[in-house]
Design an enzyme around this catalytic site. Sequence first.
Site, PDB file in Angstrom:
ATOM      1  N   ARG A  15       0.801  -1.232   0.000  1.00 27.44           N
ATOM      2  CA  ARG A  15       0.000   0.000   0.000  1.00 27.44           C
ATOM      3  C   ARG A  15       0.834   1.283   0.000  1.00 27.44           C
ATOM      4  NH1 ARG A  15      -4.037  -0.260   4.638  1.00 27.44           N
ATOM      5  NH2 ARG A  15      -2.950  -2.109   5.381  1.00 27.44           N
ATOM      6  N   GLY A  80       4.537 -15.990   6.767  1.00 23.98           N
ATOM      7  CA  GLY A  80       3.889 -15.667   8.035  1.00 23.98           C
ATOM      8  C   GLY A  80       4.890 -15.227   9.096  1.00 23.98           C
ATOM      9  N   THR A  81       4.353 -14.628  10.158  1.00 23.54           N
ATOM     10  CA  THR A  81       5.221 -14.025  11.179  1.00 23.54           C
ATOM     11  C   THR A  81       6.033 -15.080  11.950  1.00 23.54           C
ATOM     12  OG1 THR A  81       3.202 -13.859  12.523  1.00 23.54           O
ATOM     13  CG2 THR A  81       3.986 -11.841  11.492  1.00 23.54           C
TER      14      THR A  81
HETATM   15  C1  UD1 Z   1      -0.050  -9.270  12.888  1.00 22.60           C
HETATM   16  C2  UD1 Z   1      -0.518 -10.227  13.991  1.00 22.60           C
HETATM   17  C3  UD1 Z   1      -1.797  -9.684  14.606  1.00 22.60           C
HETATM   18  C4  UD1 Z   1      -1.566  -8.280  15.142  1.00 22.60           C
HETATM   19  C5  UD1 Z   1      -1.031  -7.367  14.047  1.00 22.60           C
HETATM   20  C6  UD1 Z   1      -0.590  -6.055  14.642  1.00 22.60           C
HETATM   21  C7  UD1 Z   1       0.206 -12.466  13.282  1.00 22.60           C
HETATM   22  C8  UD1 Z   1      -0.201 -13.760  12.719  1.00 22.60           C
HETATM   23  N1  UD1 Z   1      -0.739 -11.527  13.401  1.00 22.60           N
HETATM   24  O1  UD1 Z   1      -1.064  -9.314  11.886  1.00 22.60           O
HETATM   25  O2  UD1 Z   1      -2.218 -10.519  15.676  1.00 22.60           O
HETATM   26  O3  UD1 Z   1      -2.752  -7.742  15.681  1.00 22.60           O
HETATM   27  O4  UD1 Z   1       0.128  -7.971  13.418  1.00 22.60           O
HETATM   28  O5  UD1 Z   1      -0.238  -5.173  13.616  1.00 22.60           O
HETATM   29  O6  UD1 Z   1       1.361 -12.325  13.659  1.00 22.60           O
HETATM   30  N2  UD1 Z   1       6.259 -10.071   8.232  1.00 22.60           N
HETATM   31  C9  UD1 Z   1       7.409 -10.679   7.773  1.00 22.60           C
HETATM   32  N3  UD1 Z   1       7.319 -11.884   7.165  1.00 22.60           N
HETATM   33  C10 UD1 Z   1       6.141 -12.549   7.005  1.00 22.60           C
HETATM   34  C11 UD1 Z   1       4.963 -11.917   7.460  1.00 22.60           C
HETATM   35  C12 UD1 Z   1       5.053 -10.690   8.069  1.00 22.60           C
HETATM   36  O7  UD1 Z   1       8.493 -10.153   7.919  1.00 22.60           O
HETATM   37  O8  UD1 Z   1       6.161 -13.651   6.456  1.00 22.60           O
HETATM   38  C13 UD1 Z   1       6.350  -8.772   8.880  1.00 22.60           C
HETATM   39  C14 UD1 Z   1       5.648  -7.673   8.092  1.00 22.60           C
HETATM   40  O9  UD1 Z   1       6.564  -7.023   7.246  1.00 22.60           O
HETATM   41  C15 UD1 Z   1       5.154  -6.756   9.196  1.00 22.60           C
HETATM   42  C16 UD1 Z   1       4.908  -7.698  10.380  1.00 22.60           C
HETATM   43  O10 UD1 Z   1       5.682  -8.847  10.113  1.00 22.60           O
HETATM   44  O11 UD1 Z   1       6.108  -5.809   9.613  1.00 22.60           O
HETATM   45  C17 UD1 Z   1       3.455  -8.034  10.584  1.00 22.60           C
HETATM   46  O12 UD1 Z   1       2.963  -8.696   9.447  1.00 22.60           O
HETATM   47  P1  UD1 Z   1       1.502  -8.450   8.884  1.00 22.60           P
HETATM   48  O13 UD1 Z   1       1.307  -9.309   7.719  1.00 22.60           O
HETATM   49  O14 UD1 Z   1       1.255  -6.992   8.716  1.00 22.60           O
HETATM   50  O15 UD1 Z   1       0.627  -9.015  10.104  1.00 22.60           O
HETATM   51  P2  UD1 Z   1      -0.887  -8.732  10.368  1.00 22.60           P
HETATM   52  O16 UD1 Z   1      -1.719  -9.597   9.503  1.00 22.60           O
HETATM   53  O17 UD1 Z   1      -1.171  -7.288  10.373  1.00 22.60           O
END
Ligand code: UD1
Length: 445
Positions: A15, A80-81
Amino acid sequence: MATALVILAAGKGTRMKSDLPKVLHPLAGVPILAHAMQAGAALAPERTVIIAGHGAEQVEKAAHAIDPDLSVALQTEQLGTAHAVAQAAPALGGFSGDVFVLYGDTPFIGADTLRRMAEARARHDVVVLGFEAADPGRYGRLVMAGEQLERILEFKDATDAEKAITLCNSGVVCADAETLFSLIDAVDCDNAAGEYYLTDIVGLAQARGLSATAVSCDEAETLGINSRADLAAAEAAFQARARTAALDGGVTLSAPETVHFALDTVLGPDTVVEPYVVFGAGVTVEGGAQIRAFSHLEGCRVAAGAVVGPYARLRPGADLDQGARVGNFVEIKNARLGVGAKVNHLSYVGDADVGAGSNIGAGTITCNYDGVMKHRTEIGENVFVGSSTMLVAPVRLGDGSMTGSGSVITENVPDGALAIGRARQVTKPGLAMKLFDMLKLKARK
Ligand code: UD1
Ligand code: CA
């Protein structure tokens, strides 16, 4: 307890609609990523690991510029995180202690909040940072049972009743390294998004008979940046807090809303900052200095009693000693001005050393660049540089020396000498009048 930071920054940031990785967009004069690192610094981490994916090369370069000692781990696919945190395991080999997981795009987590999480860790195996959301939207929900955090439910997987929970997950998690990686090993991707959720470690911990809890913080701390509008809102929030902090710290701001600060701006008490001043990264102003209107400072130090501006530009490496003066339309770069040295008008002083009490006349330029290399100009103490002197570096003006105005100085000037390097003046009596007459005659034809 030894601490390590893992900062997630692999996401695309779709975005933002940008070629620049999201966490590298500037916020308060530094990359967004630097904010999470600064908050984490309160824990005195032994190791820091940045998880990079999209734009990893750029992220790595920028991260190392902030801290050369940190590691960057690659997450090639964003699964995923939990998968993201798992990529930090090799870089944390041999580390024992607590791991704090932060998000690179969540800049305002407070140092105190992280300390409170560290305290809670003494009583619980897993500590999650939560907040009461005004609008819980799509955040993960924290399911509490007394002090115990039972599990975290992702929005996509929650029922309507569960969505009514207002205590939300910030994403910040802390656990002992061994526990964390062992829990992450057990995480699967059996959910609505088909992702490995870090949030699943809470339910897994409870199933193993471990203890998990949540620490709460103000919602403002959990602000995440996903769009340019979020970035603008974060900048406004940062600036508002920075202005208040400066005023509370004894700085005079006559028009606070026009002054812009960087994350690391340091202004001593009794500094006076006039309207429309911009502080880029790396500025320290000691107490009692005056920064006059429309000045731009970056990577510099201004000592007590110095006066900068109006309309001055201090670039990286500018170092002003006590009582130095830099006036209007003057640019200083990688140069030291000694005690009481003055550069008051229309000058460029770069790659130079100006001794105490020296006066640089209007329009003086240090010619520091030959098109290939940069060279230094050394100006001793109590030197008088005549207006519009070109100092062709490398060159040295000795203590107490002087240059005639309009000089092009290409050779060193000994202590106490006067150097003049310009064509001698020729005066032709009456010639101006003759010329005017000739020209007027021509114009009439
Ligand atoms: C995540 C949380 C959610 C929380 C929210 C807060 C999980 C499963 N969910 O959701 O509970 O309320 O954040 O903002 O953790 N990232 C990576 N690699 C990945 C996926 C993500 O580095 O494979 C990083 C993203 O760049 C970002 C952060 O992790 O900085 C969060 O990822 P995002 O996909 O935004 O998580 P949400 O779905 O928002
Ligand atoms: Ca998010």
